[in-house]
Write a protein that holds these residues in place. Sequence first.
Motif, PDB file in Angstrom:
ATOM      1  N   LYS A  69       0.840  -1.203   0.000  1.00 24.32           N
ATOM      2  CA  LYS A  69       0.000   0.000   0.000  1.00 24.32           C
ATOM      3  C   LYS A  69       0.876   1.254   0.000  1.00 24.32           C
ATOM      4  O   LYS A  69       0.637   2.188  -0.780  1.00 24.32           O
ATOM      5  N   SER A  70       1.903   1.279   0.831  1.00 24.05           N
ATOM      6  CA  SER A  70       2.821   2.419   0.881  1.00 24.05           C
ATOM      7  C   SER A  70       3.576   2.581  -0.428  1.00 24.05           C
ATOM      8  O   SER A  70       3.772   3.703  -0.912  1.00 24.05           O
ATOM      9  N   ALA A  71       4.010   1.470  -1.024  1.00 25.51           N
ATOM     10  CA  ALA A  71       4.743   1.532  -2.294  1.00 25.51           C
ATOM     11  C   ALA A  71       3.849   2.073  -3.410  1.00 25.51           C
ATOM     12  O   ALA A  71       4.296   2.871  -4.250  1.00 25.51           O
ATOM     13  N   LEU A  72       2.590   1.669  -3.414  1.00 26.12           N
ATOM     14  CA  LEU A  72       1.654   2.175  -4.423  1.00 26.12           C
ATOM     15  C   LEU A  72       1.402   3.666  -4.237  1.00 26.12           C
ATOM     16  O   LEU A  72       1.354   4.424  -5.210  1.00 26.12           O
ATOM     17  N   ARG A  73       1.247   4.082  -3.005  1.00 27.29           N
ATOM     18  CA  ARG A  73       1.055   5.512  -2.747  1.00 27.29           C
ATOM     19  C   ARG A  73       2.286   6.320  -3.139  1.00 27.29           C
ATOM     20  O   ARG A  73       2.170   7.421  -3.676  1.00 27.29           O
ATOM     21  N   GLU A  74       3.461   5.772  -2.884  1.00 25.36           N
ATOM     22  CA  GLU A  74       4.694   6.440  -3.273  1.00 25.36           C
ATOM     23  C   GLU A  74       4.779   6.560  -4.793  1.00 25.36           C
ATOM     24  O   GLU A  74       5.207   7.590  -5.326  1.00 25.36           O
ATOM     25  N   THR A  75       4.365   5.504  -5.505  1.00 29.22           N
ATOM     26  CA  THR A  75       4.364   5.537  -6.970  1.00 29.22           C
ATOM     27  C   THR A  75       3.395   6.598  -7.483  1.00 29.22           C
ATOM     28  O   THR A  75       3.705   7.343  -8.415  1.00 29.22           O
ATOM     29  N   ARG A  76       2.236   6.689  -6.875  1.00 28.87           N
ATOM     30  CA  ARG A  76       1.248   7.714  -7.267  1.00 28.87           C
ATOM     31  C   ARG A  76       1.814   9.116  -7.063  1.00 28.87           C
ATOM     32  O   ARG A  76       1.705   9.979  -7.935  1.00 28.87           O
ATOM     33  N   LEU A  77       2.426   9.352  -5.912  1.00 28.63           N
ATOM     34  CA  LEU A  77       3.022  10.666  -5.644  1.00 28.63           C
ATOM     35  C   LEU A  77       4.160  10.967  -6.614  1.00 28.63           C
ATOM     36  O   LEU A  77       4.324  12.112  -7.050  1.00 28.63           O
ATOM     37  N   HIS A  78       4.924   9.947  -6.978  1.00 33.35           N
ATOM     38  CA  HIS A  78       6.013  10.124  -7.936  1.00 33.35           C
ATOM     39  C   HIS A  78       5.455  10.583  -9.288  1.00 33.35           C
ATOM     40  O   HIS A  78       6.003  11.497  -9.917  1.00 33.35           O
ATOM     41  N   ALA A  79       4.383   9.951  -9.741  1.00 26.68           N
ATOM     42  CA  ALA A  79       3.767  10.326 -11.016  1.00 26.68           C
ATOM     43  C   ALA A  79       3.255  11.761 -10.977  1.00 26.68           C
ATOM     44  O   ALA A  79       3.432  12.525 -11.932  1.00 26.68           O
ATOM     45  N   MET A  80       2.638  12.142  -9.883  1.00 24.48           N
ATOM     46  CA  MET A  80       2.088  13.490  -9.756  1.00 24.48           C
ATOM     47  C   MET A  80       3.213  14.527  -9.660  1.00 24.48           C
ATOM     48  O   MET A  80       3.119  15.609 -10.257  1.00 24.48           O
ATOM     49  N   ARG A  81       4.261  14.200  -8.947  1.00 27.80           N
ATOM     50  CA  ARG A  81       5.371  15.131  -8.751  1.00 27.80           C
ATOM     51  C   ARG A  81       6.177  15.315 -10.037  1.00 27.80           C
ATOM     52  O   ARG A  81       6.549  16.428 -10.395  1.00 27.80           O
ATOM     53  N   MET A  82       6.426  14.232 -10.767  1.00 27.57           N
ATOM     54  CA  MET A  82       7.220  14.292 -11.994  1.00 27.57           C
ATOM     55  C   MET A  82       6.374  14.678 -13.215  1.00 27.57           C
ATOM     56  O   MET A  82       6.914  14.897 -14.294  1.00 27.57           O
ATOM     57  N   ARG A  83       5.072  14.674 -13.051  1.00 31.30           N
ATOM     58  CA  ARG A  83       4.123  15.027 -14.120  1.00 31.30           C
ATOM     59  C   ARG A  83       4.253  14.115 -15.337  1.00 31.30           C
ATOM     60  O   ARG A  83       4.182  14.545 -16.481  1.00 31.30           O
ATOM     61  N   LYS A  84       4.459  12.825 -15.029  1.00 30.45           N
ATOM     62  CA  LYS A  84       4.447  11.794 -16.069  1.00 30.45           C
ATOM     63  C   LYS A  84       4.052  10.476 -15.409  1.00 30.45           C
ATOM     64  O   LYS A  84       4.169  10.315 -14.191  1.00 30.45           O
ATOM     65  N   SER A  85       3.584   9.544 -16.188  1.00 27.92           N
ATOM     66  CA  SER A  85       3.099   8.293 -15.609  1.00 27.92           C
ATOM     67  C   SER A  85       4.239   7.522 -14.948  1.00 27.92           C
ATOM     68  O   SER A  85       5.400   7.614 -15.362  1.00 27.92           O
ATOM     69  N   ALA A  86       3.880   6.796 -13.916  1.00 31.08           N
ATOM     70  CA  ALA A  86       4.832   5.966 -13.177  1.00 31.08           C
ATOM     71  C   ALA A  86       4.131   4.665 -12.826  1.00 31.08           C
ATOM     72  O   ALA A  86       2.923   4.652 -12.574  1.00 31.08           O
TER      73      ALA A  86
END
Length: 171
Positions: A69-86
């Motif tokens: 769950k934490s890894a998925l949330r981190e991936t979501r935040l990464h996509a939003m922060r980098m402004r590209k899909s992750a």
Amino acid sequence: MMFRARTQTLPSRHTEMSSASSPHLQQGGFTLIETLMVIALVALLAAVIAPNMIPTPNNQLRANASELKSALRETRLHAMRMRKSAALLVDTANKSYQLPNKTQTQALSGELKVQLTTAQKELVDDDSGYIRFYPDGSSTGGRITLSNDDLIQHVDIAWLTGRVRLLENTP
């Protein structure tokens, strides 16, 4: 004129008191009641805390689900922060996952089965696939199911909002 120092000696008053009658001379310590109450409190805390500290298969399964769950949330935040899909790669055969932009995989511990449900285009092969998040926070959606003989943990990912949540079932 001459001054003479005058000293006066006061008589000393030594009175003997018994140690029982003087509060200053009594020895400190704990009563039997206080000691028993402390022992009872420690036993109660040990009874409540100890079972949660013992690594049981169900506790390991819950810990793995929380980790995912934490890894998925981190991936979501990464996509939003980098402004590209992750995307988070999940390998069901090796019971592991890999965060985006990381070369090292993270293994899940304990005896468990891992199942992945994701979009068809995100499947790599029969044993692995991605859960992808987009810059707006949405995702491909899906579910990662961790299970053993006694417990099933579902890590659900909502496609529209990218919300990640845990659901627990018993077989």
